[in-house]
Enzyme design. Structure first.
Site, short mmCIF file in Angstrom:
data_model
loop_
_atom_site.label_atom_id
_atom_site.label_comp_id
_atom_site.label_asym_id
_atom_site.label_seq_id
_atom_site.Cartn_x
_atom_site.Cartn_y
_atom_site.Cartn_z
N ASN A 44 41.48 76.93 7.48
CA ASN A 44 41.33 76.59 6.07
C ASN A 44 40.01 75.85 5.95
O ASN A 44 39.92 74.66 6.27
CB ASN A 44 42.52 75.72 5.65
CG ASN A 44 42.44 75.28 4.20
OD1 ASN A 44 41.47 75.59 3.50
ND2 ASN A 44 43.45 74.57 3.75
N ARG B 275 42.87 80.89 4.89
CA ARG B 275 43.09 80.63 3.47
C ARG B 275 41.80 81.03 2.76
O ARG B 275 40.73 80.52 3.06
CB ARG B 275 43.35 79.15 3.27
CG ARG B 275 43.55 78.81 1.82
CD ARG B 275 43.64 77.33 1.65
NE ARG B 275 44.25 77.03 0.37
CZ ARG B 275 44.72 75.84 0.07
NH1 ARG B 275 44.66 74.85 0.93
NH2 ARG B 275 45.24 75.63 -1.12
N HIS C 43 46.71 77.44 -5.76
CA HIS C 43 47.80 76.85 -4.96
C HIS C 43 48.92 77.87 -4.71
O HIS C 43 50.08 77.50 -4.49
CB HIS C 43 48.41 75.61 -5.68
CG HIS C 43 47.54 74.40 -5.63
ND1 HIS C 43 47.44 73.52 -6.70
CD2 HIS C 43 46.71 73.91 -4.68
CE1 HIS C 43 46.59 72.55 -6.40
NE2 HIS C 43 46.14 72.77 -5.17
N ARG D 43 39.28 65.41 -10.62
CA ARG D 43 39.02 66.42 -11.67
C ARG D 43 39.82 66.08 -12.92
O ARG D 43 40.96 65.62 -12.82
CB ARG D 43 39.43 67.82 -11.17
CG ARG D 43 38.54 68.37 -10.08
CD ARG D 43 39.14 69.63 -9.48
NE ARG D 43 39.67 69.38 -8.15
CZ ARG D 43 40.43 70.24 -7.46
NH1 ARG D 43 40.75 71.40 -7.97
NH2 ARG D 43 40.87 69.94 -6.26
N GLU E 241 51.50 75.33 3.59
CA GLU E 241 50.63 76.49 3.32
C GLU E 241 50.21 77.17 4.62
O GLU E 241 50.07 78.39 4.67
CB GLU E 241 49.40 76.02 2.53
CG GLU E 241 49.74 75.63 1.11
CD GLU E 241 48.79 74.61 0.51
OE1 GLU E 241 48.77 73.46 1.02
OE2 GLU E 241 48.08 74.93 -0.44
#
Ligand code: AMP
Length: 394
Positions: free
Chosen positions: A9, A94, A182, A242, A380
């Site tokens: 990732n 990923r 996600h 964010r 994940e």
């Protein structure tokens, strides 16, 4: 020889990796988990084994390890030495963006790489690093099969009516649409619910992935039907740094009235807003919860408020709500945030069970409510390993 899968990732300044062993019948398990952080500034490697014991902890000189490729070489040396009796059978990556088409993981070919390059403008801060990691592996072991697992893929079941923005239609055709992100986390949760919470697995579920990036997804009978993130990972909830959803007129105002450049606005939106920008003290929820600075409390209240608004919107997409599931760093670990969100969700029939919530679940609501609430840890990396194993028939 025992086969293993490597999961990568790659972020802008980090490279996370896991090694999974492939027992014949059982679920795969991670036998090493590590990350390099500070690439470009002060690279540091940390690796643990499957039991959480430290394998390596090293600080590197930037002159020696400057790129993802160089970091990967060092990681490969370490893993080769540690797993001498094993053979690396494949690498799962990923990849943040699979564009409008890819709704499943993809075996990497030259043609696939060319197509994935075309999505770089859609995710300029992530996609180039994801693809660089694939190329770095190709350079070292060109014949090793590699699989791209997309953060957008799980959402491709959403209807076109929800994918649209209200711009002239040709912009939709040019790729300006809601992709959602996600997805690997949501897919893992959807795949896990039948075992942990069979009574809700086939129902109308909203999953709140609350980490340093945060989003929510409406899942109907295991399929994504709506998500808070859209064209980019800037949309939706308030996040660590964010702002989440905001009036696009603000961007025009910043450009035209305040004279900010596109680069300055990008920096503001990705790195200086959210919990950090509102609180003025940090983006770590633990720090904010422990603080008595009024703006820390304000940032937390706004974080919860935005989750509540989005929950209402996604419940409307689902036509009702059977369950709310919390996951990721904040969702899995902060009983206080879960409690605040559940209190706001009382109108949907959620009644939080304080003791179960403090204990971390999995069920954190009282029986008998119209809707239930749950905590389900996400994984994940395991989702990527499962996809890689399946696609490569390992
Ligand atoms: P993730 O991106 O999923 O790794 O989540 C990172 C976020 O989880 C950070 O904002 C952390 O502050 C937050 N987090 C981790 N542990 C806790 C905790 N015990 N309480 C509150 N927030 C936490």
């Amino acid at each position: 020889m025992e086969k293993v899968i490597l999961v990568l990732n790659a972020g802008s300044s980090s490279l996370k990796f896991s090694v999974f062993a492939l027992p014949a019948a059982d679920e795969m398990r991670a036998v090493a988990v590590g990350q390099v952080e500070g690439l470009g500034t002060a690279p540091r490697l940390k690796v643990k084994d499957g039991a959480g014991e430290r394998i390596a902890d090293a600080q590197w000189d930037t002159s020696e390890v400057a790129s993802h490729a160089q970091a990967l070489q060092r990681i490969a040396e370490l893993l080769r030495a540690r797993f001498q009796g094993s053979v690396l059978a494949g690498v799962g990556h990923r990849v943040v963006h699979g564009g409008p088409d890819y709704s499943a993981p993809l075996l990497i070919t030259q043609e696939a790489m060319t197509r994935l390059e075309t999505f770089v403008p859609l995710a300029p801060l992530h996609q180039p690093h994801n693809l660089a990691a694939i190329r770095a592996v190709q350079e070292v072991q060109p014949d090793l099969p590699q699989v791209a697992c997309f953060d957008t893929a799980f959402h491709r079941t959403q209807k076109m009516v929800g994918d649209l923005y209200g711009l002239p239609y040709e912009y939709y055709e040019r790729g300006i649409r809601r992709y959602g992100f996600h997805g690997l986390s949501y897919e893992y949760i959807a795949a896990t619910l039948p075992a942990i919470a069979p009574e809700i697995a086939g129902g109308r579920v909203v999953v709140a992935h609350l980490g340093s990036g945060a989003s929510m997804c409406a899942i109907d009978n295991g399929r994504s039907v709506g998500s808070s993130m859209g064209f980019t990972a800037l949309d939706g909830l308030l996040m660590g740094t964010r702002p989440g959803n905001m009036d696009p007129g603000i961007v025009l105002y910043l450009l035209q009235q305040e004279g900010l450049s596109a680069k300055q606005i990008e920096d503001l939106l990705y790195k200086r807003s959210g919990l950090l920008g509102l609180s003025g003290i940090g983006n770590d929820m633990r720090v904010l919860l422990a603080s008595d600075v009024p703006r820390a409390r304000l940032a937390i209240d706004h974080f919860v408020y935005r989750i509540s608004r989005e929950l209402g919107a996604l419940a409307a997409v689902l036509g009702g709500l059977d369950a709310l599931v919390f996951t990721a760093g904040i969702g899995e670990n902060s009983a206080r945030i879960r409690e605040l969100v559940c209190e706001q969700a009382a109108w949907l029939g959620i009644e939080v069970d304080t003791a179960a919530n403090e204990g971390g679940g999995p069920r954190i609501s009282r029986p008998g409510g119209k809707a239930s609430a749950w905590v389900v840890p996400t994984n994940e990396e395991l989702m990527i390993a499962r996809h890689t194993r399946k696609l490569l028939a390992l």
